[in-house]
Design a protein around this motif. Structure first.
Motif, PDB file in Angstrom:
ATOM      1  N   LEU A  38       0.849  -1.017   0.181  1.00  0.00           N
ATOM      2  CA  LEU A  38       0.292   0.193  -0.655  1.00  0.00           C
ATOM      3  C   LEU A  38       0.916   1.311   0.149  1.00  0.00           C
ATOM      4  O   LEU A  38       0.379   2.017  -0.224  1.00  0.00           O
ATOM      5  N   ALA A  39       1.876   1.021  -0.263  1.00  0.00           N
ATOM      6  CA  ALA A  39       3.040   1.985   0.089  1.00  0.00           C
ATOM      7  C   ALA A  39       4.012   2.216  -1.424  1.00  0.00           C
ATOM      8  O   ALA A  39       4.235   3.806  -1.622  1.00  0.00           O
ATOM      9  N   GLY A  40       3.327   1.282  -2.524  1.00  0.00           N
ATOM     10  CA  GLY A  40       3.565   1.528  -3.338  1.00  0.00           C
ATOM     11  C   GLY A  40       5.836   1.705  -4.253  1.00  0.00           C
ATOM     12  O   GLY A  40       6.071   2.161  -4.277  1.00  0.00           O
ATOM     13  N   LEU A  41       5.297   0.624  -2.673  1.00  0.00           N
ATOM     14  CA  LEU A  41       7.640   0.556  -2.622  1.00  0.00           C
ATOM     15  C   LEU A  41       7.232  -0.823  -3.437  1.00  0.00           C
ATOM     16  O   LEU A  41       8.564  -1.333  -3.693  1.00  0.00           O
ATOM     17  N   ALA A  42       6.564  -1.558  -3.753  1.00  0.00           N
ATOM     18  CA  ALA A  42       6.609  -2.917  -4.748  1.00  0.00           C
ATOM     19  C   ALA A  42       6.783  -3.304  -5.966  1.00  0.00           C
ATOM     20  O   ALA A  42       6.471  -2.285  -6.717  1.00  0.00           O
ATOM     21  N   PRO A  43       7.805  -4.116  -5.995  1.00  0.00           N
ATOM     22  CA  PRO A  43       7.992  -3.830  -7.586  1.00  0.00           C
ATOM     23  C   PRO A  43       7.147  -3.821  -8.770  1.00  0.00           C
ATOM     24  O   PRO A  43       6.746  -5.593  -7.713  1.00  0.00           O
ATOM     25  N   PHE A  44       6.775  -3.910  -9.348  1.00  0.00           N
ATOM     26  CA  PHE A  44       6.359  -4.688 -10.373  1.00  0.00           C
ATOM     27  C   PHE A  44       7.172  -4.733 -11.671  1.00  0.00           C
ATOM     28  O   PHE A  44       7.580  -3.552 -12.196  1.00  0.00           O
TER      29      PHE A  44
ATOM     30  N   GLY B 239       5.649   1.405  -8.253  1.00  0.00           N
ATOM     31  CA  GLY B 239       4.717   2.176  -8.435  1.00  0.00           C
ATOM     32  C   GLY B 239       3.474   2.280  -7.465  1.00  0.00           C
ATOM     33  O   GLY B 239       2.898   1.076  -7.057  1.00  0.00           O
ATOM     34  N   GLY B 240       2.526   2.973  -7.321  1.00  0.00           N
ATOM     35  CA  GLY B 240       0.799   2.901  -7.190  1.00  0.00           C
ATOM     36  C   GLY B 240       0.877   2.871  -6.177  1.00  0.00           C
ATOM     37  O   GLY B 240       1.686   3.146  -5.183  1.00  0.00           O
ATOM     38  N   GLY B 241       0.249   2.783  -4.577  1.00  0.00           N
ATOM     39  CA  GLY B 241       0.155   2.899  -3.753  1.00  0.00           C
ATOM     40  C   GLY B 241      -0.142   4.391  -3.447  1.00  0.00           C
ATOM     41  O   GLY B 241      -0.847   5.467  -3.862  1.00  0.00           O
ATOM     42  N   ARG B 242       0.281   4.762  -2.355  1.00  0.00           N
ATOM     43  CA  ARG B 242      -0.041   6.128  -1.852  1.00  0.00           C
ATOM     44  C   ARG B 242       1.138   7.291  -1.750  1.00  0.00           C
ATOM     45  O   ARG B 242       2.782   6.418  -1.150  1.00  0.00           O
ATOM     46  N   VAL B 243       1.593   7.842  -2.418  1.00  0.00           N
ATOM     47  CA  VAL B 243       2.294   8.450  -2.812  1.00  0.00           C
ATOM     48  C   VAL B 243       2.812   9.382  -1.437  1.00  0.00           C
ATOM     49  O   VAL B 243       4.407   9.301  -1.103  1.00  0.00           O
ATOM     50  N   VAL B 244       2.084   9.607  -0.693  1.00  0.00           N
ATOM     51  CA  VAL B 244       2.704  10.584   0.483  1.00  0.00           C
ATOM     52  C   VAL B 244       3.214   9.645   1.086  1.00  0.00           C
ATOM     53  O   VAL B 244       4.134   9.961   1.762  1.00  0.00           O
ATOM     54  N   VAL B 245       2.852   7.951   1.486  1.00  0.00           N
ATOM     55  CA  VAL B 245       4.015   7.975   2.025  1.00  0.00           C
ATOM     56  C   VAL B 245       5.124   7.358   1.667  1.00  0.00           C
ATOM     57  O   VAL B 245       6.677   7.690   2.088  1.00  0.00           O
ATOM     58  N   ARG B 246       5.653   6.677   0.379  1.00  0.00           N
ATOM     59  CA  ARG B 246       6.107   6.731  -0.150  1.00  0.00           C
ATOM     60  C   ARG B 246       7.354   7.877  -0.692  1.00  0.00           C
ATOM     61  O   ARG B 246       8.453   7.602  -0.245  1.00  0.00           O
ATOM     62  N   THR B 247       7.009   9.453  -0.778  1.00  0.00           N
ATOM     63  CA  THR B 247       7.557  11.021  -0.369  1.00  0.00           C
ATOM     64  C   THR B 247       7.237  10.848   1.175  1.00  0.00           C
ATOM     65  O   THR B 247       8.920  11.427   1.129  1.00  0.00           O
TER      66      THR B 247
ATOM     67  N   ALA C 223      14.175  -0.644  -2.226  1.00  0.00           N
ATOM     68  CA  ALA C 223      14.824  -1.254  -0.929  1.00  0.00           C
ATOM     69  C   ALA C 223      15.025  -1.416   0.215  1.00  0.00           C
ATOM     70  O   ALA C 223      15.059  -2.011   0.764  1.00  0.00           O
ATOM     71  N   VAL C 224      16.325  -0.041   0.727  1.00  0.00           N
ATOM     72  CA  VAL C 224      16.010   0.244   1.577  1.00  0.00           C
ATOM     73  C   VAL C 224      14.555   0.407   3.023  1.00  0.00           C
ATOM     74  O   VAL C 224      14.202   0.888   3.841  1.00  0.00           O
ATOM     75  N   ALA C 225      13.990   1.395   1.981  1.00  0.00           N
ATOM     76  CA  ALA C 225      12.874   2.089   1.981  1.00  0.00           C
ATOM     77  C   ALA C 225      11.865   0.805   2.585  1.00  0.00           C
ATOM     78  O   ALA C 225      11.312   1.266   3.630  1.00  0.00           O
ATOM     79  N   ARG C 226      11.546  -0.355   1.727  1.00  0.00           N
ATOM     80  CA  ARG C 226      10.787  -1.490   2.081  1.00  0.00           C
ATOM     81  C   ARG C 226      11.197  -1.822   2.849  1.00  0.00           C
ATOM     82  O   ARG C 226      10.456  -2.425   4.247  1.00  0.00           O
TER      83      ARG C 226
END
Length: 85
Positions: A1-7, A21-29, A65-68
């Motif tokens: 849901l954070a948009g950090l999973a690789p597609f 991509g996808g997920g919550r842009v606010v969380v990813r940023t 990967a560190v963010a995940r």
């Protein structure tokens, strides 16, 4: 849901690069600057980041990967209600 999973982009025999991509842009940023800081100052995550770079991975891939990994750690902290050691 954070948009950090690789597609993975694949079609038949054609193999493309994985993207996030996808997920919550606010969380990813919010996680990316935290991951940059963790990759510099946290010994465990710094070693993880360095290992990926030494393996020839692109720098942005290592940072994602560190963010995940950081997100996984944060979820475990919330789940267990214990501070990170």
């Amino acid at each position: 849901l954070a948009g950090l999973a690789p597609f993975t982009r694949q079609s038949g025999q054609w193999r493309g690069r994985s993207r996030i991509g996808g997920g919550r842009v606010v969380v990813r940023t919010a996680l990316l600057p935290a991951a940059m800081t963790a990759a510099r100052h946290n010994p465990d995550l710094k070693a993880f980041h360095s290992r990926l770079i030494q393996a020839g991975k692109p720098k942005m891939l290592a940072l994602i990967a560190v963010a995940r990994k950081l997100l996984t750690i944060l979820n475990a902290i919330i789940r267990d209600k214990k501070p990170w050691q």
